[in-house]
Scaffold this motif. Structure first.
Motif: not given
Length: 221
Positions: A82-83, A105-108, A121-130
């Motif tokens: 979940d993290t 990883a969910s982002g680079y 970017h972190l908000n987009r990751v939270r919404e499920g994006e990479v």
């Protein structure tokens, strides 16, 4: 009007405390979006922080001194699904990016980013994006095109750089470190650095293990 979500809870991981202080200061300007709930300068402390705080996201460097942020990413995404993990680094190398995506990883993102961009970017990751740093996006697209056209080097799909692939091919052919250095016109220390990198990426600890992976994967014909 819908209630806004609570701030995204973050654990920051970097082997330089100055970087951690800088991130704290930068992210402190966005209290509605993010909340820093933990810090770590090594993999062991990072796993403890994740276990103790259950963050939404871990922001981590690719390199943690002698440890690998990529290995830490794999551990976190396996043990705490979940993290999410976002790599924040100075390494603008698409091969590190490919490896990061392979370990979950969910982002680079590159460290030259400003605070608002990072939060976006972190908000987009939270919404499920990479998310991938825009500076790398074009090169990744080019690499993908080259791969589909069969123009990529052996081992690219395993995260090896072109030079690491060249070194591995020479190891498979039976060359010593000195022989590899002579063939590539580099120092033996440089060869050793490439060998350490390819060992880590292949998940092996010695030359025979690397050769075994190369043969199993059919990298060189």
């Amino acid at each position: 009007m819908p209630t806004p979500p609570p701030p995204q809870r973050l654990v920051l991981v970097d082997d330089h405390e100055m970087v951690l202080h800088g991130l704290d200061a930068m992210l402190g300007h966005f209290p509605d979006d993010v909340e820093v709930v933990g810090h770590a300068t090594n993999a062991t402390d990072a796993l403890t922080a994740v276990a103790d705080t259950a963050p939404d996201t871990v922001l981590c460097d690719v390199r943690l001194g002698k440890e690998s942020g990529l290995d830490l990413c794999r551990q976190i995404t396996t043990q705490y699904p979940d993290t999410k993990v976002v790599l924040l680094t100075v390494y603008d190398d698409e091969h590190y990016l490919f490896q990061a995506l392979r370990v979950g990883a969910s982002g680079y993102i590159l460290k030259r980013i400003d605070g608002q961009e990072l939060v976006n970017h972190l908000n987009r990751v939270r919404e499920g994006e990479v998310v991938v740093d825009h500076a790398l996006a074009g090169r990744v697209a080019l690499s993908a095109a080259r791969l589909s056209a069969g123009e990529f080097w052996s081992g690219a799909h395993l995260g090896l750089t072109q030079r690491e692939s060249e070194v591995l091919e020479l190891l498979v052919a039976g060359h010593s470190n000195k022989g590899v250095a002579g063939k590539l016109v580099v120092s033996e220390d440089t060869v050793k650095t490439h060998i350490r990198g390819l060992y880590r990426k292949l998940g092996v600890s010695d030359r025979s293990g690397a050769i075994a992976v190369a043969l199993r994967e059919g990298l060189f014909r």
